[in-house]
Design an enzyme around this catalytic site. Structure first.
Site, PDB file in Angstrom:
ATOM      1  N   ASP A  34      29.822  48.946  34.554  1.00  9.53           N
ATOM      2  CA  ASP A  34      29.665  47.486  34.628  1.00  9.53           C
ATOM      3  C   ASP A  34      30.244  46.842  33.379  1.00  9.53           C
ATOM      4  OD1 ASP A  34      28.379  47.973  36.904  1.00  9.53           O
ATOM      5  OD2 ASP A  34      26.401  47.217  36.281  1.00  9.53           O
ATOM      6  N   ASP A  38      33.038  44.020  33.300  1.00  9.43           N
ATOM      7  CA  ASP A  38      32.818  42.697  32.701  1.00  9.43           C
ATOM      8  C   ASP A  38      33.884  42.380  31.661  1.00  9.43           C
ATOM      9  OD1 ASP A  38      30.696  42.236  34.285  1.00  9.43           O
ATOM     10  OD2 ASP A  38      29.181  42.842  32.820  1.00  9.43           O
ATOM     11  N   SER A  83      28.436  33.312  71.752  1.00  9.65           N
ATOM     12  CA  SER A  83      27.407  34.307  71.456  1.00  9.65           C
ATOM     13  C   SER A  83      27.438  35.359  72.569  1.00  9.65           C
ATOM     14  CB  SER A  83      26.049  33.653  71.324  1.00  9.65           C
ATOM     15  OG  SER A  83      25.647  33.216  72.582  1.00  9.65           O
ATOM     16  N   LEU A  84      26.497  36.268  72.534  1.00 13.37           N
ATOM     17  CA  LEU A  84      26.508  37.359  73.510  1.00 13.37           C
ATOM     18  C   LEU A  84      25.354  37.219  74.481  1.00 13.37           C
ATOM     19  CD1 LEU A  84      27.091  40.399  71.137  1.00 13.37           C
ATOM     20  CD2 LEU A  84      28.754  39.329  72.645  1.00 13.37           C
ATOM     21  N   GLU A 114      27.804  49.248  68.679  1.00  7.34           N
ATOM     22  CA  GLU A 114      27.657  48.865  67.265  1.00  7.34           C
ATOM     23  C   GLU A 114      26.235  48.396  67.031  1.00  7.34           C
ATOM     24  OE1 GLU A 114      30.395  45.660  66.645  1.00  7.34           O
ATOM     25  OE2 GLU A 114      32.028  46.810  67.536  1.00  7.34           O
ATOM     26  N   LYS A 116      23.552  45.594  65.938  1.00  4.24           N
ATOM     27  CA  LYS A 116      23.523  44.131  65.968  1.00  4.24           C
ATOM     28  C   LYS A 116      22.871  43.674  64.668  1.00  4.24           C
ATOM     29  CE  LYS A 116      22.184  40.279  68.982  1.00  4.24           C
ATOM     30  NZ  LYS A 116      22.133  39.368  67.906  1.00  4.24           N
ATOM     31  N   ASP A 118      21.339  41.511  61.823  1.00  5.38           N
ATOM     32  CA  ASP A 118      20.517  40.307  61.938  1.00  5.38           C
ATOM     33  C   ASP A 118      20.748  39.413  60.726  1.00  5.38           C
ATOM     34  OD1 ASP A 118      18.748  38.564  62.949  1.00  5.38           O
ATOM     35  OD2 ASP A 118      16.957  39.746  62.509  1.00  5.38           O
ATOM     36  N   ARG A 137      28.997  29.467  62.365  1.00 10.00           N
ATOM     37  CA  ARG A 137      29.135  29.237  63.792  1.00 10.00           C
ATOM     38  C   ARG A 137      28.956  27.750  64.175  1.00 10.00           C
ATOM     39  NH1 ARG A 137      27.732  32.124  68.180  1.00 10.00           N
ATOM     40  NH2 ARG A 137      26.312  33.470  67.070  1.00 10.00           N
ATOM     41  N   GLU A 174      28.915  39.308  60.104  1.00 10.61           N
ATOM     42  CA  GLU A 174      27.571  38.793  59.869  1.00 10.61           C
ATOM     43  C   GLU A 174      27.263  38.879  58.378  1.00 10.61           C
ATOM     44  OE1 GLU A 174      26.437  37.927  62.843  1.00 10.61           O
ATOM     45  OE2 GLU A 174      24.266  37.714  62.677  1.00 10.61           O
ATOM     46  N   TYR A 226      32.858  42.680  62.373  1.00  9.75           N
ATOM     47  CA  TYR A 226      32.779  43.357  63.673  1.00  9.75           C
ATOM     48  C   TYR A 226      33.734  42.847  64.743  1.00  9.75           C
ATOM     49  CZ  TYR A 226      29.453  39.459  64.180  1.00  9.75           C
ATOM     50  OH  TYR A 226      28.859  38.233  64.169  1.00  9.75           O
ATOM     51  N   LYS A 289      30.376  46.893  73.625  1.00 10.86           N
ATOM     52  CA  LYS A 289      31.605  46.160  73.930  1.00 10.86           C
ATOM     53  C   LYS A 289      32.576  47.050  74.682  1.00 10.86           C
ATOM     54  CE  LYS A 289      31.219  43.728  69.521  1.00 10.86           C
ATOM     55  NZ  LYS A 289      31.681  43.603  68.156  1.00 10.86           N
ATOM     56  N   LYS A 313      18.552  44.035  72.800  1.00 12.46           N
ATOM     57  CA  LYS A 313      17.691  43.734  71.643  1.00 12.46           C
ATOM     58  C   LYS A 313      16.468  44.656  71.630  1.00 12.46           C
ATOM     59  CE  LYS A 313      17.454  39.329  70.520  1.00 12.46           C
ATOM     60  NZ  LYS A 313      17.642  38.412  69.394  1.00 12.46           N
ATOM     61  N   CYS A 407     -16.572  23.507  56.643  1.00 12.28           N
ATOM     62  CA  CYS A 407     -15.434  23.900  55.822  1.00 12.28           C
ATOM     63  C   CYS A 407     -15.856  25.012  54.852  1.00 12.28           C
ATOM     64  CB  CYS A 407     -14.920  22.696  55.039  1.00 12.28           C
ATOM     65  SG  CYS A 407     -13.609  23.132  53.886  1.00 12.28           S
ATOM     66  N   CYS A 410     -15.653  23.445  51.106  1.00 10.33           N
ATOM     67  CA  CYS A 410     -16.500  22.373  50.571  1.00 10.33           C
ATOM     68  C   CYS A 410     -17.744  22.124  51.421  1.00 10.33           C
ATOM     69  CB  CYS A 410     -15.691  21.090  50.424  1.00 10.33           C
ATOM     70  SG  CYS A 410     -15.231  20.374  52.007  1.00 10.33           S
ATOM     71  N   CYS A 425     -10.873  19.751  58.150  1.00 11.06           N
ATOM     72  CA  CYS A 425     -11.929  19.341  57.239  1.00 11.06           C
ATOM     73  C   CYS A 425     -11.624  17.893  56.855  1.00 11.06           C
ATOM     74  CB  CYS A 425     -11.931  20.233  55.998  1.00 11.06           C
ATOM     75  SG  CYS A 425     -12.903  19.509  54.668  1.00 11.06           S
ATOM     76  N   CYS A 431     -12.189  18.032  48.864  1.00 13.65           N
ATOM     77  CA  CYS A 431     -12.063  19.443  49.244  1.00 13.65           C
ATOM     78  C   CYS A 431     -10.942  20.080  48.399  1.00 13.65           C
ATOM     79  CB  CYS A 431     -11.750  19.508  50.732  1.00 13.65           C
ATOM     80  SG  CYS A 431     -11.552  21.170  51.351  1.00 13.65           S
TER      81      CYS A 431
HETATM   82  S1  IVH Z   1      30.382  40.530  68.633  1.00 13.25           S
HETATM   83  C1  IVH Z   1      32.394  37.380  71.398  1.00 13.25           C
HETATM   84  N1  IVH Z   1      29.141  42.372  67.252  1.00 13.25           N
HETATM   85  O1  IVH Z   1      25.012  38.480  67.386  1.00 13.25           O
HETATM   86  C2  IVH Z   1      31.599  38.429  70.736  1.00 13.25           C
HETATM   87  N2  IVH Z   1      28.165  40.213  67.311  1.00 13.25           N
HETATM   88  O2  IVH Z   1      24.043  37.248  69.942  1.00 13.25           O
HETATM   89  C3  IVH Z   1      31.349  38.162  69.312  1.00 13.25           C
HETATM   90  N3  IVH Z   1      26.116  39.992  65.959  1.00 13.25           N
HETATM   91  O3  IVH Z   1      27.262  35.796  67.617  1.00 13.25           O
HETATM   92  C4  IVH Z   1      30.176  38.812  68.741  1.00 13.25           C
HETATM   93  N4  IVH Z   1      26.094  42.039  65.214  1.00 13.25           N
HETATM   94  O4  IVH Z   1      26.336  36.556  65.260  1.00 13.25           O
HETATM   95  C5  IVH Z   1      29.122  41.092  67.661  1.00 13.25           C
HETATM   96  N5  IVH Z   1      28.197  44.099  66.023  1.00 13.25           N
HETATM   97  C6  IVH Z   1      28.177  42.833  66.424  1.00 13.25           C
HETATM   98  C7  IVH Z   1      27.164  41.930  66.034  1.00 13.25           C
HETATM   99  C8  IVH Z   1      27.183  40.621  66.502  1.00 13.25           C
HETATM  100  C9  IVH Z   1      25.482  40.868  65.183  1.00 13.25           C
HETATM  101  C10 IVH Z   1      25.652  38.609  66.145  1.00 13.25           C
HETATM  102  C11 IVH Z   1      26.737  37.595  66.115  1.00 13.25           C
HETATM  103  C12 IVH Z   1      26.819  37.083  67.524  1.00 13.25           C
HETATM  104  C13 IVH Z   1      25.396  37.270  67.978  1.00 13.25           C
HETATM  105  C14 IVH Z   1      25.338  37.350  69.478  1.00 13.25           C
END
Ligand code: IVH
Length: 669
Positions: A34, A38, A83-84, A114, A116, A118, A137, A174, A226, A289, A313, A407, A410, A425, A431
């Site tokens: 480090d 730096d 979204s998916l 893959e 997902k 969060d 997004r 993400e 991704y 996918k 999920k 309460c 008090c 209360c 209080c």
């Molecule tokens: S693919 C058109 N791959 O989950 C497809 N999304 O509910 C584009 N996410 O909008 C998304 N991990 O924010 C993809 N391995 C992954 C992901 C992923 C998390 C999120 C992403 C997406 C949302 C869908």
């Protein structure tokens, strides 16, 4: 060093630092210490400061961020950010596979599985190997331009390393807050008396929205990529493209797998449903996918999501444990929340001992009894919740819950208004937790902006040094020094901060009082209409409702507030102390005509004020704000990133261009 030499050293340092960044943040294989890193960075910063003509917005020196305070620009996505389709059921994953096989008869279909992640979705655009834009997004069609914040994330390359990337492309991924950084951040926030983030996802989203990128730079955000989009991609399969992006410098996690059939998909899902507990970041499922881009194109999209992908999920994590007893917490507003004490149990990596029960209806509808075995779930909130009872395990030991009548703080008899979910209360003036809550609101940043932590308010109230917000103004340095953790300097700071709050304008004082339903906007409206606390105090419900935007509910609450002796005493204390209890108008009047009817066009983004604030200032000081440039325009007030067409026009018409600072001088001097 000659200019040429300095320039080539700058380029060399940038390349070196980019490579070390990649080694450290993407490969997790640092090659230098480090300290050495730096030193290189400091050398670069020095050289760039001495040679501003060689500056580059994508230099690794930019990762430290800056303090510029601007609103995020809205940007339309080149490719909509869809979204998916989500499912929690394996049957639906089977249906997804069948649908695809049906739509692509006789074709071999390969899937990519893959994790997902969060976190928060982000789209990164690269032009000629440089990061040019990072957009959230938003609503899928347009999002916030958070480029400056994203540049501080070390695992995102600012400059790509290998030359075989397309001239222009977008890569999506993400942004995440890893667990260790998240726990540390919340610990710091707790000490500072700031609100905790409920989970790493919220922390990531909150951090990305911070206006000062220098603060973002201090938080350990990470980013997994991704999805690659563009007109000319190197391969015709998702998997090969993702692997290619790894070589360009992107962080693509290893946990992706090509699956040839549904059994392999389920194997991946089942493995990660367990193994996710050992990851250093949150995932909430698995994404499946179709690998071939040609097949993806053939399958196409529905209005909301691609037909070629689905997200499975995971169920929120649950555990079963014994309910030992119930406590009742009194909130700042007097609301009562029952909280379960549980036999400690491990859930999603932490030991759970307490869980919220929300209100008496919740206890009744789930038929929860003390000594029952209950199911606890960890959802999005910090506090886990009880979602059910295992009635098979109920014994004669189980005791029905009798909701408290008084309460716990008090002793006052609780009330429950019709239509309200919670018991309250009503003793809002004496209080203890309610007193503390009101003081905390009073001192908060948007109210009186007094710099004291929650723990300080608590200690002052517990010691009996303050009973209400008025008492703050009678505190002495000795009082503060009598608290633990306070020394001369911090005590002086607090006294100064209280003193400074006497300059807070009346509308914020009105907001700070915490009158029910009187938020910031209502406080502003009332302050500008009625001008002083005395006038408000004298007003009847009828008079108050005559004011635009003030309805019966707000009016009644204001009248109630001023009927209460306790509140009137607080107002007296504030008055004696010199807190602003009326509108000071001369500030406006004094400067009223500084701009003398001149007309201004605003363009670009600014550092000190938002565009709306500048518009307000122009009008306040007697100027005119117009949207488009004409021969009548007196000034163009220009910020950064001003539109080129406006610039051309003002040059043609010979209209002077002024900066934000020039403008401030015009109105302040
Ligand atoms: S693919 C058109 N791959 O989950 C497809 N999304 O509910 C584009 N996410 O909008 C998304 N991990 O924010 C993809 N391995 C992954 C992901 C992923 C998390 C999120 C992403 C997406 C949302 C869908």
């Amino acid at each position: 060093m000659s200019k040429d030499k300095e320039k080539s050293r700058i380029v060399q340092l940038r390349n070196l630092l980019n490579q070390h960044n990649y080694n450290y943040y993407v490969l997790a294989q640092p090659k230098i210490s480090d300290f050495e890193y730096d030193n290189l960075l400091n050398e670069l910063i020095d050289l760039e400061t001495q040679n501003p003509e060689f500056s580059d917005s994508n230099s690794p020196s930019q990762r430290v961020g800056n303090d510029i305070n601007k609103e995020f620009k809205q940007v339309v996505h080149k490719y909509p950010m869809l979204s998916l389709g989500n499912t929690y059921s394996k049957e639906e994953v089977n249906d997804f596979d069948s649908r695809i096989k049906k739509a692509l008869p006789n074709a071999e279909v390969e899937y990519v599985c893959e994790l997902k992640y969060d976190g928060v979705a982000i789209g990164l655009t690269y032009k000629n190997g440089k990061l040019s834009q990072a957009v959230t997004r938003g609503d899928g069609v347009q999002g916030d331009d958070v480029t400056n914040n994203v540049k501080t994330i070390k695992s995102i390359p600012l400059q790509l390393s290998n030359g075989d990337y397309p001239e222009e492309f977008e890569i999506r991924g993400e942004i995440l807050f890893p667990h260790d950084g998240f726990l540390k951040l919340n610990k710091e926030r707790e000490i500072e008396g700031e609100a905790l983030f409920a989970n790493p996802r919220n922390a990531a989203a909150g951090t990305l929205k911070i206006q000062k990128s220098s603060i973002v730079a201090k938080r350990p955000l990470d980013c997994f990529l991704y999805f690659l989009l563009g007109e000319k991609l190197p391969f015709d399969s998702h998997y090969e493209n993702l692997i290619a992006t790894k070589n360009w410098g992107f962080k693509v996690p290893e946990h992706i797998k090509i699956c040839k059939n549904i059994d392999e998909i389920f194997e991946f899902i089942n493995y990660w449903d367990v193994e996710r507990r050992n990851l250093p970041f949150d995932i909430d499922g698995v994404v499946i996918k179709v690998n071939s881009h040609k097949q993806q194109r053939d399958l196409g999209f529905t209005a909301k999501s691609p037909r070629w992908a689905i997200a499975y999920k995971f169920q929120a994590e649950q555990a079963k444990t014994k309910l030992l007893s119930i406590d009742y917490q009194v909130g700042r507003t007097g609301a009562i929340t029952p909280v379960a004490n549980l036999e400690p149990i491990l859930l999603a990596g932490t030991t759970v001992k307490r869980a919220s029960l929300h209100n008496s209806d919740q206890i009744n509808s789930l038929d929860i009894r003390v000594n029952d075995f209950v199911f606890v779930e960890k959802g999005g909130e910090i506090i886990p919740k009880i979602v059910g009872v295992d009635k098979m395990l109920r014994t004669a030991e189980s005791k029905a819950v009798e909701f408290i009548k008084n309460c716990p703080e008090c002793g006052t008899e609780l009330i429950r208004d019709e239509g309200e979910a919670k018991h309250y209360c009503p003793n809002d003036t004496a209080c203890p937790p309610q007193i503390k809550g009101r003081i905390e609101h009073f001192i908060s940043r948007k109210a009186m902006n007094i710099g004291a932590a929650e723990a300080t308010v608590e200690a002052l109230a517990d010691k009996g040094l303050i009973h209400d917000v008025g008492d703050l103004y009678f505190l002495t340095k000795e009082d503060i020094l009598s608290l633990e953790r306070f020394a001369e300097k911090s005590a002086t700071n607090l006294i100064e901060s209280i003193e400074n709050s006497k300059n807070v304008p009346f509308h914020r004082v009105l907001f700070a009082l915490g009158i029910r339903y009187v938020g910031e906007t209502v406080a502003k409206t009332i302050a500008s209409e009625l001008k002083s606390i005395e006038n408000i105090k004298k007003s009847s419900i009828e008079q108050l409702t005559e004011i635009h935007e003030i309805g019966d509910r707000i009016a009644a609450s204001i009248v109630d507030y001023f009927k209460n002796e306790f509140n009137l005493k607080i107002i007296d204390k504030l008055k004696i102390s010199g807190v602003q209890l009326e509108l000071i108008e001369d500030v406006n009047l004094q400067f009223e005509n500084k701009l003398n009817g001149q007309s201004f066009v605003i363009s670009g983004t600014f550092e000190k004020y938002s565009r709306d604030e500048l518009k307000e200032l122009i009008v306040k000081y007697g100027g005119k704000n117009t949207g488009s440039i004409s021969a009548k325009t007196n000034y163009l007030l220009a910020g950064e990133n001003m539109g080129p067409s406006k610039l051309e026009k003002v040059k043609k018409l010979n209209i002077p261009i002024i900066s934000e600072d020039d403008f401030i001088k015009m109105i302040e001097e």
